[in-house]
Motif scaffolding. Structure first.
Motif, short mmCIF file in Angstrom:
data_model
loop_
_atom_site.label_atom_id
_atom_site.label_comp_id
_atom_site.label_asym_id
_atom_site.label_seq_id
_atom_site.Cartn_x
_atom_site.Cartn_y
_atom_site.Cartn_z
N THR A 60 0.84 -1.20 0.00
CA THR A 60 0.00 0.00 0.00
C THR A 60 0.87 1.25 0.00
N GLU A 111 -7.92 -2.11 -6.70
CA GLU A 111 -8.20 -2.44 -5.30
C GLU A 111 -9.62 -2.95 -5.09
N HIS A 130 -2.94 -5.56 -3.63
CA HIS A 130 -1.82 -6.02 -2.82
C HIS A 130 -2.12 -7.36 -2.15
#
Length: 1000
Positions: A37, A940, A972
């Motif tokens: 992040t 995301e 991520h």
């Protein structure tokens, strides 16, 4: 659209150059953009959006965050993207606004943003075709090429972090705007507007048709002579007029028939009287002809005898003329032979044949003899020309030996001038840069004045807005304070009080004199809103003026007019020097080309001179030999011609050829042949004349016997003189014509009838009087009938106009009803369209249903099949917007209830929003003429999903790649690294920036 390659430098956390080959990454369809992040994953998405539209993906992001804080401040940041659409292959390069160190001194200078757009032949094309270098033009061109603006791009191609769920949560009005721009349904709104315009037009046509009916009725009343006829009574009126016209026409026909009979009686009486008079005159003329008949017969006999004598005299005259011509021809032949020196027994034909044969053998050599003088002069001239050519060839050889040294001098001068002219382009660029700086220096003063004017305008607008707001506030307060009086004024005895409900009003409040009305309050509110809008516009103008002034100050820095003038002078001097050198280069190049051309001309001339000299020497020798041969032939011909002429001339004549040339001998032969031809022609004429005399003598004897005369003398005595003949022929012709006229006249039908009815009395005066009376009665009846017919015709024509106008009104009314109803339905008029939904909204609803269906197709395989999306024509819960028919609800199958989209959890919202965004992209791409969406980014949201749901989502994304699309996942989540082998890894560096590693 498809992305091929992204290159960036000094952008966000990336201080160095980053190159991403999307074409290689997307070979398997799905690739992953992963990293911790805050490492810079979203910056890559921002770079793509910035390259295309000059803005960032997130709504709250600003371009200031693009310039990397980890890069050298002097390094220019840029983003370059190669992409492909149906319009072709393009490369766009943008540089954001940034601060760079000054080149002189300390501090920074604001470097303005720039952009360039190129059309490429292939993805690796290093140059390409320039399309534009102006930021506004590139923005419009990219929107046209891609087919989407930035907002549409973020809803269908790049789904940025926290943004792609907006379509799910947005109210129906915002969905309508987006869907309308994506599907191009503005045509349906224009259709509704066109129908409304046609509605107004057909209503106007109905009114016009009604007006034309009234006009036609008015014209019919005037034509028929009636007052205010009803349109249903038109046929009855026309029928009455037709009956009157028929009656008057019957009277007219009877009167006309009587008049015609009277005219026929009068004409018959007149013709019979005339015939009687003509018969009497013809009888008188016949009696006169009978009295002169003997004289005419004698004249006819005398003319016949004269005509027979004339035929004999004519043949005798021809015999006398033939005898005279024969004697003349015989004398001429004897004289011609004597003049030619020929005896009576000389063979003229044989002599002429011998001379003609000699002429045919030698005549052609006369032309050869005439060329002797010219050919001898030409031989002398050729000898002189050969000497001149030999001298010219030697001079050309000397000149060619000097040419190489002269050319080397010209080439060396051109090389020196070209080196000086190479400075032209740098000098021109410097001149343009100085000119732009001078223009900016002049504009800075204007920008300062514009900023001052904008500040004054803002102050004025602020004062006006404050005053308008105060006026509105005062009016509203006074109206609220006086509402009791307003309510009291509306009460009537027995009415219930709207406040307490009582029907008795012991003390009714009365309105104040200055109590403001609702219209006054609304007018003040409108004025206040207008003043606020004017203030906002003035503030915007001020901000723009301040920004422009600050930009000019940043661009110019410490430069002044004197410094720019000195730079301009130096740059202009460089340009002039380069230009002069370029001109000199061109001049020297022309001189070199001219020198080479002249050298080639000299070499060609040398070759030509040598060849001409050799040919001239050879031809001179051959011509000398031919001249000797021709001279010998001509001398022999002269001797032969002289001998032939001597043999054909008698001793008594003097016609021997004079001179020694062949031309003179041939001319003497021609003269002798012509003389012999004349003797032969004279002999032929004498023989022909003798034969003609014998023929004419025979003809005279035959004519005398045929015409009954014993001799020519008796025939000549019987001839009639010309004057007497003319008189006799006139007497006979006149008598014959008169007799024919009289006989024809007496056989005419009218004259013969007059002979049979000679005793019947005739009264012409009474017949004329009866005719005049009948004609007068017919004229009167005709006038009455014509008047009635004219009125009938005018009334019938106007009646047809009334009928056509009525039919047109009915047709227009019937047509207008359909147009009015269709326009009301398209406009959502509740009288015919209870749903109140317009045509454009209805079409968007159907497209929206397709989007929801495509989203549900993916959503059924996710979240255990718990949720599906449903559309509604009602307003969405909690929305105060107008009804658009594009409301959205979530059907929870677990509880069988409808939920608002805002009630979903984070993972549920991500999954539902993703399916809705993918469905929107599918429908846009499937539309006829839609945008081809070959690349899709999802930023995301995967961290909110459990493993099972994550599998379902990845499966749905994998389905997209079957049609050749590329899907990039920005996340991520560690589990995605194991599922997706192609990925872009972003990692932080110890220095504070980030680096990119691509795995294919």
């Amino acid at each position: 659209m498809y992305l091929h390659r992204l290159e960036l430098r000094a952008i966000g956390p990336y201080p160095d150059t980053v190159v991403i080959d999307f074409a290689a990454l997307a070979a398997s369809g799905v690739f992953l953009l992963e990293g911790p992040t805050g490492s810079g994953k979203s910056t890559i998405i921002d770079a793509v959006v910035f390259a295309l539209y000059g803005g960032l993906a997130g709504e709250s992001s600003t371009p200031d965050r693009l310039h990397s804080q980890h890069a050298d401040p002097a390094t220019e940041p840029f983003v370059e993207l190669v992409f492909e659409t149906g319009a072709g292959l393009f490369r766009v390069r943008r540089t954001p606004q940034y601060d760079r160190p000054k080149q002189r001194g300390t501090g920074t200078v604001r470097q303005q943003a720039s952009a360039q757009l190129f059309r490429l032949a292939h993805p690796a094309d290093p140059a390409g075709e320039p399309v534009s270098s102006r930021i506004p033009e590139i923005g419009l061109e990219v929107t046209r090429i891609v087919g989407l603006d930035r907002a549409q791009f973020l809803q269908t191609v790049v789904l940025p972090q926290g943004e792609f769920a907006r379509f799910l949560r947005s109210p129906g009005e915002e969905r309508r705007k987006l869907l309308q721009s994506l599907f191009g349904t503005q045509v349906y709104d224009r259709t509704a507007d066109e129908l409304a315009a046609r509605r107004r037009a057909v209503l106007a046509e109905v009114e016009g048709a009604e007006s034309r009916v009234r006009d036609a009725q008015s014209r019919f009343a005037q034509a028929a002579g009636v007052e205010d006829p009803d349109e249903r009574a038109v046929d009855d009126v026309v029928a009455g007029l037709r009956s009157v016209a028929a009656e008057t026409d019957e009277h007219r026909r009877a009167a006309v028939s009587d008049a015609e009979r009277a005219r026929e009686r009068e004409r018959s009486v007149r013709e019979r009287v005339t015939a009687r008079e003509r018969r009497a005159a013809l009888l008188d003329r016949r009696r006169a002809l009978d009295a002169a008949a003997d004289e005419v017969t004698a004249a006819r006999d005398r003319l016949a005898l004269g005509e027979r004598a004339t035929r004999v005299a004519t043949s005798a005259d021809a015999l006398d003329a033939a005898r005279a011509r024969a004697a003349q021809a015989t004398d001429a032949a004897a004289s011609q032979r004597q003049g030619a020196g020929l005896d009576a027994d000389t063979d003229v034909v044989g002599l002429r044949t011998a001379l003609a044969d000699c002429l045919s053998d030698v005549r052609h050599l006369v032309a050869v003899e005439r060329t002797f003088a010219t050919r001898r002069r030409s031989a002398a001239d050729a000898a002189v020309r050969a000497e001149d050519l030999a001298a010219r060839s030697a001079a050309l050889v000397d000149a060619l030996e000097r040419r190489p040294a002269e050319r080397a001098t010209i080439v060396e001068s051109a090389r020196t001038a070209a080196a000086l002219a190479a400075d032209a382009e740098p000098a021109r660029v410097e001149v343009e840069r100085v000119a732009q700086l001078r223009a900016d220096l002049s504009t800075r003063v204007t920008a300062a004045r514009a900023q001052e004017q904008a500040e004054r305008a803002v102050a004025s607008a602020r004062a006006a807005a404050t005053a308008a707001l105060a006026t509105e506030t005062d009016l509203r307060a006074r109206r609220i304070a006086g509402l009791a009086g307003e309510l009291g004024a509306a009460l009537q005895p027995g009415d219930a009080c709207p406040v307490c409900g009582a029907v008795e009003h012991p003390s009714v409040a009365v309105p104040q004199d200055d109590h403001p009305s609702a219209d006054a309050v609304e007018s003040a509110a409108s004025a206040a809103r207008a003043a606020e809008a004017a203030l906002a516009a003035a503030a915007t103008d001020l901000a723009l003026a301040q920004q422009e002034h600050e930009r000019l100050r940043t661009v110019l820095g410490d430069l002044d007019a004197d410094t720019l003038e000195a730079r301009a002078t130096a740059a202009a001097e460089r340009v002039r020097a380069a230009h002069d050198a370029a001109v000199q280069v061109l001049d020297l190049e022309r001189r070199r080309s001219a020198h080479d051309e002249q050298t080639r001309a000299l070499e060609q001339e040398r070759t030509t001179v040598a060849s001409e000299h050799a040919v001239l020497v050879s031809s001179a020798a051959a011509e000398s030999e031919r001249l000797a041969q021709d001279t010998a032939a001509v001398d022999a011909a002269v001797r032969r011609a002289t001998g032939a002429l001597d043999a054909g001339t008698s001793a008594s004549t003097d016609t021997a050829a004079g001179g020694s040339s062949l031309a003179d001998a041939v001319r003497a032969l021609d003269d002798r042949v012509a003389e012999l031809d004349a003797v032969l022609a004279a002999d032929v004429r004498a023989a022909t004349a003798a034969a003609s005399v014998a023929e004419r003598q025979s003809e005279v004897t035959e004519v005398c016997a045929e015409q009954g005369f014993e001799s020519v003398e008796r025939a000549r005595a019987a001839l009639v003189p010309a004057a007497e003949g003319e008189r006799l022929r006139a007497v006979v012709a006149t008598a014959d014509r008169e007799r024919a006229v009289v006989d024809a006249g007496l056989t005419e039908a009218a004259v013969a009838e007059a002979a049979r009815t000679a005793d019947e009395p005739l009264d012409l005066t009474a017949a004329v009087a009866a005719r005049d009376s009948a004609v007068e009665r017919a004229d009167a009846a005709t006038r009455v009938a014509v008047s009635a017919a004219d009125r009938l015709e005018a009334a019938a024509r106007c009646g047809e106009d009334v009928a056509r106008a009525v039919r047109a009104r009915e047709s227009t009314s019937a047509r207008s009803r359909a147009v009015v109803r269709l326009a009301d339905v398209a406009a959502g008029s509740t009288s015919v369209n209870p749903s109140g939904i317009t045509l454009g909204t209805y079409v968007l609803m159907r497209r929206f249903e397709d989007v929801v269906a495509a989203a549900n197709d993916r959503l059924r395989g996710m979240l255990g099949g718990r949720f599906t999306l449903e559309t509604s024509e009602e307003r969405e819960t909690g929305s105060r917007a107008r009804k658009t028919g594009l409301a959205l609800a979530v059907h929870d199958h677990t509880t069988d209830t409808l939920r608002a989209p805002g009630s979903l959890s984070g993972g549920e919202t991500f999954t539902v929003s993703l399916c809705l965004a993918l469905g929107l992209a599918d429908v846009v791409q499937a539309e006829a003429g839609g945008v081809a969406l070959g690349t899709l980014f999802v930023d995301e949201g995967f961290g909110t999903l459990d493993p099972e749901t994550l599998d379902d989502v990845i499966g749905q994304l994998a389905r997209l790649t079957a049609g050749g699309r590329q899907v990039g996942i920005v996340s991520h989540v560690e589990e995605l690294k194991q599922r997706i082998p192609e990925r872009i890894a972003v990692r932080r560096t110890p220095g504070g920036g980030s680096r990119v590693t691509t795995t294919v």
